[in-house]
Design an enzyme around this catalytic site. Structure first.
Site, mmCIF file in Angstrom:
data_model
loop_
_atom_site.group_PDB
_atom_site.id
_atom_site.type_symbol
_atom_site.label_atom_id
_atom_site.label_comp_id
_atom_site.label_asym_id
_atom_site.label_seq_id
_atom_site.Cartn_x
_atom_site.Cartn_y
_atom_site.Cartn_z
ATOM 1 N N ARG A 1 16.082 30.245 30.762
ATOM 2 C CA ARG A 1 16.406 31.641 30.401
ATOM 3 C C ARG A 1 15.189 32.557 30.538
ATOM 4 N NH1 ARG A 1 16.393 31.943 23.813
ATOM 5 N NH2 ARG A 1 15.303 29.999 23.428
ATOM 6 N N SER B 1 18.159 36.435 22.833
ATOM 7 C CA SER B 1 18.503 35.051 23.175
ATOM 8 C C SER B 1 18.541 34.845 24.681
ATOM 9 C CB SER B 1 19.869 34.669 22.593
ATOM 10 O OG SER B 1 19.870 34.820 21.192
ATOM 11 N N GLU C 1 32.116 41.718 24.738
ATOM 12 C CA GLU C 1 31.854 41.194 26.082
ATOM 13 C C GLU C 1 32.862 41.677 27.113
ATOM 14 O OE1 GLU C 1 32.181 39.329 23.342
ATOM 15 O OE2 GLU C 1 30.150 38.616 22.938
ATOM 16 N N HIS D 1 22.478 30.127 27.500
ATOM 17 C CA HIS D 1 22.792 29.114 26.481
ATOM 18 C C HIS D 1 23.927 28.200 26.927
ATOM 19 C CE1 HIS D 1 20.014 31.256 24.118
ATOM 20 N NE2 HIS D 1 20.491 31.011 22.923
ATOM 21 N N ASP E 1 24.106 24.913 17.482
ATOM 22 C CA ASP E 1 25.212 25.876 17.331
ATOM 23 C C ASP E 1 26.572 25.197 17.417
ATOM 24 O OD1 ASP E 1 23.673 28.047 16.854
ATOM 25 O OD2 ASP E 1 23.842 28.922 18.858
ATOM 26 N N ARG F 1 19.138 27.183 27.245
ATOM 27 C CA ARG F 1 18.309 27.633 26.139
ATOM 28 C C ARG F 1 16.998 26.849 25.976
ATOM 29 N NH1 ARG F 1 18.152 26.247 20.480
ATOM 30 N NH2 ARG F 1 17.443 28.023 19.252
#
Lengths: 335, 292
Positions: free
Chosen positions: A12, A39, A60, A111, A119, A169
């Site tokens: 990322r 993020s 989104e 991610h 998560d 990530r």
């Protein structure tokens, strides 16, 4: 081993750095944020070009269509969120407003995969390669490390039309260099070999290299590792050559075994020059919480599974093409 | 049946007009809708007829800046048909504005046509700004365009978008409204075609979206409610938007256009069953007799 870990970094970061870099070059580059900018690292761009950064909140669907509206106004519009939300929550918008309109919208799917870790399953996107690659007009890239993600981001920004770039990530080994060639639609053959081909993308390319090293040093099997960073348009020639010259393929991806890189490779091979294929990936299940490494082991997406799959596919290769066997001899695969 | 469908060559200028002139143009638009739909043998009749008066004022009343001979003219104002199934009215309007020959209206929904069932950008029909038809996406695209003009480029262009009322049941509409209001897009004019009809019945019975005015006001819109068949009110509404935009009011404008489905054709009048059907030959003939 021919390739070394030059230092671990998240993919990322490559995306974020490249966006900020491209903001300098293209003054019509606009980035849309949906609240997770820190993020997916669109924050780098936001800090540098606040006047070209639009925050729409956790929305989104709107983010995707607003991007299409910006692209229809001559902008290069980039929208990024977690891949679970920038490919699925907005799926219809991607299909109609982005792909059908054939506009200059670049979607970042961050991610991605189980390596998002703690998560858990809701945030671990494992199906978007299957969806995005089915969309006409789309370009889909899944780069392997930091440096390649940086280059891939630049490449999709420079290429007119809709594109999706998938990245992760955690910090992962970096083995490509600023000098390594990256060309959309052109897979990179990383190691020579004609016993078996290992076609991988994303985080699994490094695992494929580890597997190839073990196969050669411990078992004398020479594997051709192919970094298939572009899922669409797929590199038909490199994959067909691998089928002809190696006669056996293992695909490896951090994605469901259905419809992803494995599916794309199988389509090419089935059509042009069939050979046995084994698929390493998520085996039709959802993930869960844990550290990235624990999860990759649990769900069977490491060099170990690649090595085992190579043994399996070589056994099939030796027995001859599956089509020549009696139906009763054909094992029913569990994946 | 001795009935031949023919399209006139008429085109109309984009200028301020008297109500009677709008009425005559809107009649031509309505006739086009009936003719193209009877030839297509499928498509939406009621909605396009109901919004013809408003579209006439918007495109032929001097409210939009466009050049039919130069469709991609950079300073043009843009119109986004979010309710893509209303395509027959937009196609007629564009043809009558001079974007393409009205005779092309015979090809609506047919194989190989530029007049797709829902507008498609891929077939390059002049005047079409985006594909639309998946409800709720057009308004959001219009918001993106308005952001591009108002926030990024800081130019004077306007963006108009037309959505249905049933369309407001789509969640993305409210994401779009939130962003338009929050960003103060005073260059955006969002028209809600409020005929209270959708495929399954009355909007209020299928799923109420009322009160529309309060909802948009709470999202920081300047809301104007009008009778969509009253030319004086239509003109006033677009004048108000122009004023809002010019004075940089810091709010998008929402025009709630209370319209009647099937307006102008007695047997379609206010009947939701005409949402998604074309007239047959006999019905078309009867409708055209009324539209004079």
């Amino acid at each position: 081993m021919k390739y070394q870990n030059l230092g671990s970094k998240p993919t990322r970061n490559g995306f974020g750095i490249a966006l900020a870099e491209m903001g300098e070059k293209h003054n019509n580059l606009v980035v849309i944020g949906a609240d997770v900018t820190g993020s997916v690292l669109t924050s780098f761009f936001k800090e540098k070009f606040p006047e070209r950064f639009i925050s729409v909140g956790v929305a989104e669907q709107n983010a995707t269509t607003v991007a299409a509206g910006l692209a229809l106004s001559g902008k290069i519009a980039v929208f990024s969120s977690y891949s679970a939300f920038s490919a699925f929550r907005n799926a219809d918008m991607l299909r109609v407003s982005v792909a059908y309109n054939d506009v200059n919208v670049k979607i970042g799917g961050g991610h991605a995969g189980v390596t998002v870790g703690p998560d858990g399953a809701t945030h671990q996107s494992l199906e978007e390669i299957a969806f995005v690659r089915a969309l006409p007009n789309m370009t889909l890239v899944v780069p392997a490390d930091y440096e390649e993600t940086r280059k891939a981001t630049i490449a999709v920004i420079e290429k007119p039309g809709p594109a999706f770039i998938r990245f992760g990530r955690p910090s992962v080994p970096m083995f490509t260099t600023p000098e390594s060639v990256f060309e959309i639609g052109k897979a990179n053959v990383l190691t020579d070999g004609s016993d078996v081909a290992i076609v991988a993308c994303g985080h699994l390319v490094w695992e494929a290299l580890l597997a190839a090293d073990i196969l050669e040093s411990k078992h004398g099997i020479k594997a051709r590792v192919i970094n298939n960073h572009t899922i669409k348009p797929i590199d038909v020639k490199t994959i067909t050559d691998a089928s002809i010259q190696c006669g056996a393929i293992v695909t490896a991806e951090e994605h469901q075994v259905h419809g992803g890189l494995g599916g794309a490779v199988a389509e090419v091979v089935a059509k042009n020059y069939p050979c046995p294929i084994e698929f390493v990936g998520m085996r039709d299940e959802f993930g869960g919480s844990g550290e990235p490494d624990e999860l990759m082991i649990k769900y069977g997406m490491t060099h170990k599974e690649i090595v085992m799959s190579v043994f399996k596919v070589l056994e099939r290769k030796e027995k001859g093409f599956v089509g020549y066997r009696k139906v009763s001899d054909v094992p029913i695969s569990d994946n | 049946m001795d009935f031949k469908v023919e399209f006139s060559d008429l085109t109309f200028e984009n200028k301020r007009r008297e109500p009677e002139e709008y009425h005559q143009i809107a009649l031509e638009i309505r006739r086009d809708i009936i003719k193209s739909l009877v030839l297509a043998k499928s498509g939406h009749s009621g909605g396009p007829l109901g919004i013809s008066d408003l579209m006439t004022v918007l495109f032929f009343g001097g409210y939009m800046n466009y050049q039919p001979q130069n469709p991609s003219y950079e300073q043009r104002d843009r119109f986004v048909l979010s309710s893509g199934h209303m395509a027959p009215v937009l196609y007629s309007i564009l043809a009558r504005a001079g974007y393409f020959s009205p005779h092309e209206l015979t090809s609506l929904r047919k194989f190989g046509t530029r007049l797709q069932g829902h507008p498609g950008l891929d077939v390059h029909l002049p005047g079409i700004e985006t594909s639309s038809g998946s409800l709720g996406q057009g308004v959001s695209i219009a918001v993106g365009m308005a952001i591009s003009d108002r926030v990024i480029d800081k130019n004077d262009r306007a963006v108009f978008t037309l959505s249905g009322d049933g369309e407001l049941q789509e969640g993305i509409c409210w994401e779009s409204a939130m962003s338009a209001g929050s960003l103060g897009l005073d260059n955006l004019c969002w028209i809600v075609d409020n005929n209270d009809c959708q495929i399954d019945g009355r909007v209020k019975n299928v799923m109420s979206i009322y009160p529309i005015k309060d909802k948009f006001e709470s999202f920081n819109f300047d809301v104007i409610e009008i009778d969509a068949h009253n030319y004086i009110e239509l003109v006033e509404a677009f004048d108000k938007f122009e004023k809002n935009k010019k004075s940089k009011i810091g709010k998008p404008t929402c025009i709630i256009a209370k319209s009647i489905m099937g307006k102008g054709v007695s047997f379609m009048h206010d009947d939701y069953k005409w949402h998604g059907n074309p007239p047959n030959l006999e019905q078309a003939k009867k409708a055209l007799e009324e539209l004079i």
